[in-house]
Design a protein around this motif. Structure first.
Motif, PDB file in Angstrom:
ATOM      1  N   GLY A  34       0.812  -1.211   0.000  1.00  0.00           N
ATOM      2  CA  GLY A  34       0.000   0.000   0.000  1.00  0.00           C
ATOM      3  C   GLY A  34       0.844   1.258   0.000  1.00  0.00           C
ATOM      4  N   LEU A  35       1.934   1.246   0.753  1.00  0.00           N
ATOM      5  CA  LEU A  35       2.816   2.411   0.822  1.00  0.00           C
ATOM      6  C   LEU A  35       3.414   2.726  -0.551  1.00  0.00           C
ATOM      7  CD1 LEU A  35       5.387   3.158   3.624  1.00  0.00           C
ATOM      8  CD2 LEU A  35       6.068   3.357   1.231  1.00  0.00           C
ATOM      9  N   LEU A  36       3.927   1.701  -1.211  1.00  0.00           N
ATOM     10  CA  LEU A  36       4.560   1.918  -2.513  1.00  0.00           C
ATOM     11  C   LEU A  36       3.543   2.359  -3.566  1.00  0.00           C
ATOM     12  CD1 LEU A  36       7.043  -1.092  -2.577  1.00  0.00           C
ATOM     13  CD2 LEU A  36       7.631   1.326  -2.397  1.00  0.00           C
ATOM     14  N   VAL A  37       2.354   1.764  -3.553  1.00  0.00           N
ATOM     15  CA  VAL A  37       1.331   2.150  -4.524  1.00  0.00           C
ATOM     16  C   VAL A  37       0.982   3.620  -4.364  1.00  0.00           C
ATOM     17  CG1 VAL A  37      -1.098   1.853  -5.149  1.00  0.00           C
ATOM     18  CG2 VAL A  37       0.341  -0.145  -4.825  1.00  0.00           C
ATOM     19  N   ALA A  38       0.726   4.045  -3.138  1.00  0.00           N
ATOM     20  CA  ALA A  38       0.348   5.442  -2.913  1.00  0.00           C
ATOM     21  C   ALA A  38       1.485   6.391  -3.255  1.00  0.00           C
ATOM     22  CB  ALA A  38      -0.090   5.626  -1.461  1.00  0.00           C
ATOM     23  N   TYR A  39       2.670   6.110  -2.769  1.00  0.00           N
ATOM     24  CA  TYR A  39       3.799   7.020  -2.960  1.00  0.00           C
ATOM     25  C   TYR A  39       4.163   7.151  -4.443  1.00  0.00           C
ATOM     26  CZ  TYR A  39       8.511   8.969  -2.585  1.00  0.00           C
ATOM     27  OH  TYR A  39       9.627   9.760  -2.730  1.00  0.00           O
ATOM     28  N   LEU A  40       4.309   6.033  -5.132  1.00  0.00           N
ATOM     29  CA  LEU A  40       4.723   6.080  -6.537  1.00  0.00           C
ATOM     30  C   LEU A  40       3.631   6.648  -7.435  1.00  0.00           C
ATOM     31  CD1 LEU A  40       6.579   2.633  -6.780  1.00  0.00           C
ATOM     32  CD2 LEU A  40       7.582   4.916  -6.523  1.00  0.00           C
ATOM     33  N   SER A  41       2.371   6.306  -7.143  1.00  0.00           N
ATOM     34  CA  SER A  41       1.269   6.815  -7.966  1.00  0.00           C
ATOM     35  C   SER A  41       1.113   8.323  -7.798  1.00  0.00           C
ATOM     36  CB  SER A  41      -0.038   6.106  -7.598  1.00  0.00           C
ATOM     37  OG  SER A  41       0.051   4.715  -7.856  1.00  0.00           O
ATOM     38  N   LEU A  42       1.235   8.814  -6.576  1.00  0.00           N
ATOM     39  CA  LEU A  42       1.124  10.253  -6.334  1.00  0.00           C
ATOM     40  C   LEU A  42       2.273  11.011  -7.000  1.00  0.00           C
ATOM     41  CD1 LEU A  42      -0.034  10.171  -2.608  1.00  0.00           C
ATOM     42  CD2 LEU A  42      -1.339  11.088  -4.537  1.00  0.00           C
ATOM     43  N   LYS A  43       3.471  10.435  -6.984  1.00  0.00           N
ATOM     44  CA  LYS A  43       4.604  11.079  -7.651  1.00  0.00           C
ATOM     45  C   LYS A  43       4.372  11.132  -9.165  1.00  0.00           C
ATOM     46  CE  LYS A  43       8.800  10.865  -6.592  1.00  0.00           C
ATOM     47  NZ  LYS A  43      10.216  10.465  -6.367  1.00  0.00           N
ATOM     48  N   GLU A  44       3.811  10.064  -9.722  1.00  0.00           N
ATOM     49  CA  GLU A  44       3.532  10.057 -11.160  1.00  0.00           C
ATOM     50  C   GLU A  44       2.455  11.082 -11.505  1.00  0.00           C
ATOM     51  OE1 GLU A  44       2.042   7.057 -14.745  1.00  0.00           O
ATOM     52  OE2 GLU A  44       2.607   6.235 -12.785  1.00  0.00           O
ATOM     53  N   MET A  45       1.429  11.182 -10.668  1.00  0.00           N
ATOM     54  CA  MET A  45       0.372  12.163 -10.919  1.00  0.00           C
ATOM     55  C   MET A  45       0.923  13.588 -10.838  1.00  0.00           C
ATOM     56  SD  MET A  45      -2.900  10.479  -8.919  1.00  0.00           S
ATOM     57  CE  MET A  45      -4.059  11.699  -9.579  1.00  0.00           C
ATOM     58  N   LYS A  46       1.803  13.839  -9.905  1.00  0.00           N
ATOM     59  CA  LYS A  46       2.410  15.161  -9.790  1.00  0.00           C
ATOM     60  C   LYS A  46       3.251  15.484 -11.017  1.00  0.00           C
ATOM     61  CE  LYS A  46       5.414  17.906  -6.781  1.00  0.00           C
ATOM     62  NZ  LYS A  46       6.245  17.899  -5.536  1.00  0.00           N
ATOM     63  N   LYS A  47       3.970  14.492 -11.502  1.00  0.00           N
ATOM     64  CA  LYS A  47       4.821  14.676 -12.676  1.00  0.00           C
ATOM     65  C   LYS A  47       4.001  14.967 -13.926  1.00  0.00           C
ATOM     66  CE  LYS A  47       8.317  12.201 -15.394  1.00  0.00           C
ATOM     67  NZ  LYS A  47       9.063  10.924 -15.531  1.00  0.00           N
ATOM     68  N   ASN A  48       2.792  14.357 -13.997  1.00  0.00           N
ATOM     69  CA  ASN A  48       1.965  14.477 -15.196  1.00  0.00           C
ATOM     70  C   ASN A  48       0.727  15.345 -14.983  1.00  0.00           C
ATOM     71  OD1 ASN A  48       3.546  12.622 -16.865  1.00  0.00           O
ATOM     72  ND2 ASN A  48       2.761  11.012 -15.522  1.00  0.00           N
ATOM     73  N   SER A  49       0.839  16.284 -14.067  1.00  0.00           N
ATOM     74  CA  SER A  49      -0.244  17.254 -13.816  1.00  0.00           C
ATOM     75  C   SER A  49      -1.567  16.573 -13.464  1.00  0.00           C
ATOM     76  CB  SER A  49      -0.426  18.164 -15.041  1.00  0.00           C
ATOM     77  OG  SER A  49       0.774  18.826 -15.357  1.00  0.00           O
ATOM     78  N   GLY A  50      -1.499  15.575 -12.614  1.00  0.00           N
ATOM     79  CA  GLY A  50      -2.711  14.915 -12.134  1.00  0.00           C
ATOM     80  C   GLY A  50      -3.201  13.778 -12.996  1.00  0.00           C
ATOM     81  N   LYS A  51      -2.494  13.481 -14.074  1.00  0.00           N
ATOM     82  CA  LYS A  51      -2.912  12.400 -14.972  1.00  0.00           C
ATOM     83  C   LYS A  51      -2.125  11.130 -14.674  1.00  0.00           C
ATOM     84  CE  LYS A  51      -4.066  15.602 -18.719  1.00  0.00           C
ATOM     85  NZ  LYS A  51      -3.790  15.987 -20.134  1.00  0.00           N
ATOM     86  N   ILE A  52      -2.739  10.000 -15.007  1.00  0.00           N
ATOM     87  CA  ILE A  52      -2.072   8.715 -14.826  1.00  0.00           C
ATOM     88  C   ILE A  52      -2.568   7.768 -15.915  1.00  0.00           C
ATOM     89  CG2 ILE A  52      -3.820   7.742 -13.256  1.00  0.00           C
ATOM     90  CD1 ILE A  52      -1.472   6.535 -11.646  1.00  0.00           C
ATOM     91  N   ASN A  53      -1.692   6.956 -16.427  1.00  0.00           N
ATOM     92  CA  ASN A  53      -2.060   5.980 -17.458  1.00  0.00           C
ATOM     93  C   ASN A  53      -2.723   4.799 -16.769  1.00  0.00           C
ATOM     94  OD1 ASN A  53      -2.161   3.944 -19.412  1.00  0.00           O
ATOM     95  ND2 ASN A  53      -0.275   4.638 -20.404  1.00  0.00           N
ATOM     96  N   TRP A  54      -4.058   4.800 -16.760  1.00  0.00           N
ATOM     97  CA  TRP A  54      -4.778   3.780 -15.994  1.00  0.00           C
ATOM     98  C   TRP A  54      -4.633   2.393 -16.596  1.00  0.00           C
ATOM     99  CZ3 TRP A  54      -5.656   4.885 -11.328  1.00  0.00           C
ATOM    100  CH2 TRP A  54      -5.967   6.197 -10.936  1.00  0.00           C
ATOM    101  N   PHE A  55      -4.512   2.327 -17.916  1.00  0.00           N
ATOM    102  CA  PHE A  55      -4.302   1.003 -18.521  1.00  0.00           C
ATOM    103  C   PHE A  55      -3.017   0.376 -17.998  1.00  0.00           C
ATOM    104  CE2 PHE A  55      -2.087  -1.506 -21.753  1.00  0.00           C
ATOM    105  CZ  PHE A  55      -2.968  -2.571 -21.881  1.00  0.00           C
ATOM    106  N   MET A  56      -1.926   1.148 -18.020  1.00  0.00           N
ATOM    107  CA  MET A  56      -0.649   0.620 -17.555  1.00  0.00           C
ATOM    108  C   MET A  56      -0.664   0.408 -16.040  1.00  0.00           C
ATOM    109  SD  MET A  56       1.255  -0.175 -19.974  1.00  0.00           S
ATOM    110  CE  MET A  56       2.589  -0.623 -18.868  1.00  0.00           C
ATOM    111  N   PHE A  57      -1.415   1.222 -15.330  1.00  0.00           N
ATOM    112  CA  PHE A  57      -1.513   1.072 -13.874  1.00  0.00           C
ATOM    113  C   PHE A  57      -2.023  -0.321 -13.508  1.00  0.00           C
ATOM    114  CE2 PHE A  57      -4.009   1.350  -9.936  1.00  0.00           C
ATOM    115  CZ  PHE A  57      -3.060   1.864  -9.059  1.00  0.00           C
ATOM    116  N   PHE A  58      -3.091  -0.745 -14.180  1.00  0.00           N
ATOM    117  CA  PHE A  58      -3.666  -2.054 -13.867  1.00  0.00           C
ATOM    118  C   PHE A  58      -2.953  -3.183 -14.603  1.00  0.00           C
ATOM    119  CE2 PHE A  58      -7.282   0.843 -13.029  1.00  0.00           C
ATOM    120  CZ  PHE A  58      -7.477   0.521 -11.691  1.00  0.00           C
ATOM    121  N   PHE A  59      -2.574  -2.926 -15.856  1.00  0.00           N
ATOM    122  CA  PHE A  59      -1.922  -3.982 -16.628  1.00  0.00           C
ATOM    123  C   PHE A  59      -0.593  -4.383 -16.012  1.00  0.00           C
ATOM    124  CE2 PHE A  59       1.138  -5.308 -19.868  1.00  0.00           C
ATOM    125  CZ  PHE A  59       0.501  -6.397 -20.414  1.00  0.00           C
ATOM    126  N   HIS A  60       0.184  -3.419 -15.573  1.00  0.00           N
ATOM    127  CA  HIS A  60       1.500  -3.729 -15.004  1.00  0.00           C
ATOM    128  C   HIS A  60       1.365  -4.663 -13.804  1.00  0.00           C
ATOM    129  CE1 HIS A  60       5.568  -3.285 -13.475  1.00  0.00           C
ATOM    130  NE2 HIS A  60       5.054  -2.939 -12.295  1.00  0.00           N
TER     131      HIS A  60
END
Length: 390
Positions: A34-60
């Protein structure tokens, strides 16, 4: 085997409680996940102005876990009947044979909810929980990205559910606070029903995952910086250590002829995993922010890195290694302290050896394939690499 008499003897030992209550080790992995999911996902969203590639999020996540998982099941079902012989070698193995009818539940990661009485690869209930928590995780970290208040409300809702539900189920079905039914007064549910109807259910296990996500958000907001006085640091370490020891050793009397009342069992089942998760979360936060001292020195030891990369395959294989040894014996395994320690060390080494082969054959190729398909090296980087090689 003298399992019964040996267990009756060691349960009386105060020192054995850390092993008897070691099921919280599973919650440690939920916290880290849970810690890694939250930390890494929030960093990615910050990097991409709140966007995240949801396909890759679940597929990975699916791709990371599934190929090695399914291939291990295939090898286990097809080849394990030929792995041994002898007086203890069974003609039928439920853990293996159930895969013929329940493999689809494992593939869909719902084997903790469907066909729980016919588990295929019994320890895989953890993967089902982890995948389900991962799917639900955006409901927590996405609100946190846009508003701390929204994220806090979402987290509190999940934490309340994961506390109220196990407490209510304990009162309703008379579940014990530990693995053994004699730890609660009255007629406790038998151990198999406890495992299938309570222990492996996601609504009873998500608490530590949410705690881990809260820790990940904290590290994200503080940029992994936390300046506190030595007194506060030591006080937090003492609090975390005391709570962890209370969870590990607090049921000693319950295991030795003084069972707890049903309300106490319900209270314990409602909060024990969240409390353990908070203890683990503090260890991570302290080490990451430079407040871990010698604990951080031990946990950051570089020699642990290659071993840690094999833990997933060890998780998939370790029970098979135990079966392979115990069921091929010509005489019953005699349990005493020395034999159990030697058995543990032997299985540990053999599991690492088997995991190395499995990782190289099943896990690593698919991870590399994902990188080739979805994260190709840019042409400019390729030219730089070629230049460096020349």
């Amino acid at each position: 085997m003298n399992t019964g008499p040996y267990l009756q003897e060691v349960i009386k030992r105060w020192s054995f409680q850390a092993i008897l209550n070691a099921t919280v080790s599973v919650d440690t992995f939920f916290v880290l996940s849970g810690l890694l999911v939250a930390y890494l996902s929030l960093k990615e969203m910050k990097k991409n102005s709140g966007k995240i590639n949801w396909f890759m999020f679940f597929f990975h996540r699916f791709w990371r876990l599934t190929p090695a998982y399914m291939l291990v099941i295939m090898v286990y079902v097809c080849l394990s009947p030929y792995w041994g012989e002898g007086p203890f070698w069974p003609s039928a193995n439920p853990d293996r044979d159930n895969c013929e009818s329940s493999w689809w539940a494992n593939l869909l990661y719902i084997n903790n909810l469907a066909n729980t009485d016919k588990q295929c690869l019994a320890q895989s209930w953890y993967l089902a929980n982890d995948m389900q928590f991962y799917i639900l995780s955006p409901l927590i970290f996405v609100p946190f990205y846009f508003s701390p208040i929204f994220g806090a409300v979402s987290s509190i809702i999940f934490l309340l559910i994961t506390a109220i539900v196990p407490g209510a189920l304990t009162m309703k079905d008379h579940f014990p606070p530990g693995l053994l039914p004699n730890t609660v007064q009255g007629n406790a549910t038998n151990q198999m029903d406890f495992m299938n109807d309570f222990y492996i259910k996601p609504y009873n296990r998500m608490g530590p995952y949410v705690v881990g996500m809260l820790a990940g958000y904290f590290l994200y907001r503080t940029d992994c910086r936390l300046r506190i006085s030595k007194i506060v640091n030591l006080s937090l370490w003492a609090l975390a250590t005391g709570c962890a020891l209370a969870l590990l050793y607090g049921l000693y009397d319950a295991y030795n002829g003084h069972p707890v009342t049903l309300p106490v069992s319900a209270f314990y089942n409602a909060i024990n995993r969240q409390v353990w998760g908070a203890c683990v979360a503090w260890v991570v936060i302290a080490c990451v922010t430079g407040n871990g001292g010698f604990v951080n020195t031990i946990l950051s030891w570089s020699a642990l890195v290659p071993l840690s990369r094999l833990t997933y395959c060890i998780y998939l294989l370790h029970i098979m290694m135990m079966e392979l040894y115990l069921l091929n014996l010509n005489t019953a395994f005699y349990m005493d302290d020395l034999n159990v320690v030697m058995f543990f060390l032997g299985i540990l080494v053999v599991s690492y050896m088997a995991a190395t082969v499995t990782s190289l054959a099943f896990e690593t190729p698919f991870m590399v394939l994902e990188k080739v398909l979805f994260h190709p090296t840019p042409k400019d980087d390729k030219k730089e690499i070629e230049a460096d090689q020349k």
